[in-house]
Write an enzyme that holds these catalytic residues in place. Structure first.
Site, PDB file in Angstrom:
ATOM      1  N   PHE A 182      -4.103  14.748   4.778  1.00 48.31           N
ATOM      2  CA  PHE A 182      -3.919  13.517   5.548  1.00 48.31           C
ATOM      3  C   PHE A 182      -2.741  12.731   4.977  1.00 48.31           C
ATOM      4  O   PHE A 182      -2.608  12.621   3.760  1.00 48.31           O
ATOM      5  CB  PHE A 182      -5.158  12.629   5.410  1.00 48.31           C
ATOM      6  CG  PHE A 182      -6.374  13.124   6.137  1.00 48.31           C
ATOM      7  CD1 PHE A 182      -6.513  12.899   7.503  1.00 48.31           C
ATOM      8  CD2 PHE A 182      -7.399  13.773   5.458  1.00 48.31           C
ATOM      9  CE1 PHE A 182      -7.652  13.328   8.174  1.00 48.31           C
ATOM     10  CE2 PHE A 182      -8.543  14.194   6.125  1.00 48.31           C
ATOM     11  CZ  PHE A 182      -8.669  13.976   7.490  1.00 48.31           C
ATOM     12  N   HIS A 231       0.838  -1.206   0.000  1.00 48.19           N
ATOM     13  CA  HIS A 231       0.000   0.000   0.000  1.00 48.19           C
ATOM     14  C   HIS A 231       0.872   1.256   0.000  1.00 48.19           C
ATOM     15  O   HIS A 231       1.324   1.711   1.052  1.00 48.19           O
ATOM     16  CB  HIS A 231      -0.916  -0.013   1.221  1.00 48.19           C
ATOM     17  CG  HIS A 231      -1.992   1.029   1.182  1.00 48.19           C
ATOM     18  ND1 HIS A 231      -3.258   0.814   1.678  1.00 48.19           N
ATOM     19  CD2 HIS A 231      -2.007   2.301   0.708  1.00 48.19           C
ATOM     20  CE1 HIS A 231      -3.991   1.908   1.512  1.00 48.19           C
ATOM     21  NE2 HIS A 231      -3.247   2.829   0.938  1.00 48.19           N
ATOM     22  N   ASP A 272      -8.753   3.356  -3.169  1.00 47.91           N
ATOM     23  CA  ASP A 272      -8.163   3.911  -1.942  1.00 47.91           C
ATOM     24  C   ASP A 272      -7.878   5.400  -2.064  1.00 47.91           C
ATOM     25  O   ASP A 272      -7.490   5.905  -3.116  1.00 47.91           O
ATOM     26  CB  ASP A 272      -6.867   3.200  -1.550  1.00 47.91           C
ATOM     27  CG  ASP A 272      -6.353   3.714  -0.207  1.00 47.91           C
ATOM     28  OD1 ASP A 272      -7.010   3.451   0.802  1.00 47.91           O
ATOM     29  OD2 ASP A 272      -5.335   4.416  -0.185  1.00 47.91           O
ATOM     30  N   ASP A 329       1.064   2.434   3.786  1.00 43.18           N
ATOM     31  CA  ASP A 329       0.209   3.547   3.341  1.00 43.18           C
ATOM     32  C   ASP A 329       1.055   4.819   3.183  1.00 43.18           C
ATOM     33  O   ASP A 329       0.630   5.916   3.554  1.00 43.18           O
ATOM     34  CB  ASP A 329      -0.957   3.779   4.302  1.00 43.18           C
ATOM     35  CG  ASP A 329      -2.004   4.751   3.731  1.00 43.18           C
ATOM     36  OD1 ASP A 329      -1.939   5.070   2.530  1.00 43.18           O
ATOM     37  OD2 ASP A 329      -2.876   5.196   4.495  1.00 43.18           O
ATOM     38  N   ASN A 372      -4.959   6.112  -7.001  1.00 45.74           N
ATOM     39  CA  ASN A 372      -5.527   7.474  -6.923  1.00 45.74           C
ATOM     40  C   ASN A 372      -4.524   8.549  -7.337  1.00 45.74           C
ATOM     41  O   ASN A 372      -4.281   9.503  -6.617  1.00 45.74           O
ATOM     42  CB  ASN A 372      -6.089   7.746  -5.518  1.00 45.74           C
ATOM     43  CG  ASN A 372      -5.017   7.754  -4.441  1.00 45.74           C
ATOM     44  OD1 ASN A 372      -3.990   7.108  -4.581  1.00 45.74           O
ATOM     45  ND2 ASN A 372      -5.261   8.481  -3.363  1.00 45.74           N
ATOM     46  N   ARG A 381       2.139   8.942  -6.332  1.00 46.43           N
ATOM     47  CA  ARG A 381       1.748  10.293  -6.785  1.00 46.43           C
ATOM     48  C   ARG A 381       1.998  10.576  -8.265  1.00 46.43           C
ATOM     49  O   ARG A 381       1.728  11.682  -8.711  1.00 46.43           O
ATOM     50  CB  ARG A 381       2.436  11.387  -5.960  1.00 46.43           C
ATOM     51  CG  ARG A 381       2.274  11.260  -4.445  1.00 46.43           C
ATOM     52  CD  ARG A 381       0.867  11.429  -3.991  1.00 46.43           C
ATOM     53  NE  ARG A 381       0.787  11.568  -2.531  1.00 46.43           N
ATOM     54  CZ  ARG A 381      -0.295  11.204  -1.838  1.00 46.43           C
ATOM     55  NH1 ARG A 381      -1.351  10.690  -2.439  1.00 46.43           N
ATOM     56  NH2 ARG A 381      -0.318  11.370  -0.526  1.00 46.43           N
TER      57      ARG A 381
HETATM   58 ZN   LIG Z   1      -6.657   4.639   2.430  1.00 48.43          ZN
END
Ligand SMILES: [Zn+2]
Length: 463
Positions: A332, A67, A159, A314, A101, A71
């Protein structure tokens, strides 16, 4: 990957080899040649190979981070494939799974191909792309999952966003079944977390910040478990963070449902009290938020028991401008690749809370199993066109979380006793956003080998 040509043979001598997939935890030599693990044993002959003396160090399968946010494309000022994979190498990771994403998102086969092509050119570790579940990550219409699976997507996820619509999730799970890929869900009921910036609890009250209830995560986890039961599809819960989530996972597991989960080093080691103790440091702002001590306790137990099978960072790099604002407005995320291993060793292994073999399992064989990388499978659905192949001479597979002879020579060496202070200014990641700056941690990776190529030595990325 940009690593080309045939790597020199390398003998990693006398280290403590920890390979949970093979049940190995013993002092041994590891010989790498032609990009694969060629021998494992005692007193191996160097036979012209370079020698790395590993006495007192841990020699483990290349770590897999399932994960990561790289970018690229679209937000290269925060991170790109070159900087993100160098950060991975510095952190001891040989494979990263890149979330979809980006801008634009990876929601069709051409985008999957484009990520693989960019990685072939610039990455210093293996990059496995995730495809979006829905077009444009809008949560409405399913993306072309079949095409993306064929192009090499290893999983599907929106995600960054939850899949809020239950019917969309149900359909995604049904398709996911067909392609044998997990659906990774960022579990968060959006109506319960609007404008919230930290965990809802004692510290959010003290600090006067809007809180996200644990129930926002747990409602969605419960829903996903029910949909897994309904469809038989494989659900993977991203960054599990609450005690209630752990209880739900334990139930799903007891029932034999195809539900897996990951937890981040951040959520295993830090609590919401840190927002107070750092006086609103925006580097503590992460989604899901840092939780209460009782949640951390439950996550650690779940990790030790195997209810949670993977640790994933993450990694969410941001620019200073995204963080150098009031807490309510800050982005975040935490830049986590380069601190994951020393944080886990310092907080969990050295105090005796998690055995070394268990920790390594959750960073290697665990994620490999969830992603279906084992059994010598090629992660890329089929051989991509020449020039775009994420293929290194002599090694067409990722390490798959084990040091099996014949497998790709992805190896990480960790010095469990090495003490170093976290200095975000020295990160290879463009994201310096970590709440760990200035913290002294013990147990750092000292060698990262990808497909037989040494890409990091003593903290310095060489590729
Ligand atoms: Zn997430």
């Amino acid at each position: 990957m940009k690593l080309r040509g045939k790597p020199e043979p390398l003998l990693i001598r006398g280290g403590r080899v920890i390979d949970p997939a093979q049940g190995i935890d013993a002092e041994m030599d590891v010989l790498l040649a032609d990009g694969v693990v060629s021998q494992l044993g005692h007193g191996l002959e160097a036979d012209g190979a370079r020698v790395f003396e590993a006495r007192g160090l841990w020699v483990v399968p290349g770590l897999i981070d399932m994960h990561v946010h790289l970018r690229e494309p679209g937000e290269e000022w925060k991170e790109d494939i070159a900087s993100g994979t160098r950060a991975a190498a510095a952190g001891g990771f040989t494979t990263v799974v890149a979330m979809a994403n980006t801008r634009p998102p990876v929601d069709d086969a051409s985008m999957v191909n484009s990520i693989l092509a960019r990685a072939a050119e610039k990455a210093v570790v293996h990059v496995l792309p995730v495809g979006a579940v829905t077009r444009g990550l809008e949560g409405k219409e399913l993306a072309e999952m079949g095409d993306m699976a064929e192009a090499g997507a290893v999983a599907f996820s929106d995600d960054g966003h939850p899949i809020a619509d239950a019917e969309v999730m149900r359909c995604a799970l049904e398709y996911g079944c067909v392609f044998g890929k997990p659906i990774i869900d960022h579990c968060q009921e959006p109506s319960l977390t609007r404008d919230a910036v930290m965990h809802l609890g004692y510290w959010s009250t003290v600090l006067g910040l809007r809180g996200m209830p644990a129930a926002a995560e747990e409602i969605m986890v419960a829903r996903d478990i029910m949909l897994a039961r309904l469809t038989g599809g494989r659900v993977h819960i991203a960054h599990a963070s609450t005690r209630g989530t752990v209880d739900l996972l334990r139930g799903a597991r007891a029932e034999g449902l195809p539900v897996t989960a990951e937890v981040t080093p951040t959520h295993l080691c830090l609590t919401d009290r840190l927002v107070h103790d750092t006086w609103y440091d925006t580097n503590t702002k992460v989604n899901p938020p840092l939780r209460a001590a009782e949640d951390v306790e439950a996550l650690r137990r779940a990790l030790a028991e195997g209810v949670i099978e993977a640790i994933a960072t993450d990694h969410a790099p941001h620019h200073l401008d995204d963080k150098d604002v009031e807490y309510n407005y800050a982005a975040f995320g935490i830049s986590a690749l380069e601190t994951a291993v020393p944080l886990l060793l310092t907080e969990l292994v050295h105090p005796g809370l998690i055995a070394p073999g268990t920790l390594i399992e959750r960073l290697t064989a665990g994620p490999a199993r969830i992603l279906g990388l084992g059994a010598g499978s090629l992660p890329v659905g089929r051989q991509p066109a020449a020039g775009s192949a994420p293929v290194v001479a002599g090694c067409r597979r990722v390490g798959a979380g084990s040091l099996r002879v014949g497998g790709c020579a992805d190896v990480t060496v960790i010095d469990p006793g090495l003490e170093r202070t976290v200095d975000p200014e020295r990160f290879y990641s463009k994201g310096r956003n970590t709440p760990l700056g200035g913290r002294k941690l013990r147990g750092w990776p000292v060698l990262t080998v990808v497909a037989g190529h040494v890409v990091m030595r003593d903290g310095e990325v060489l590729a």
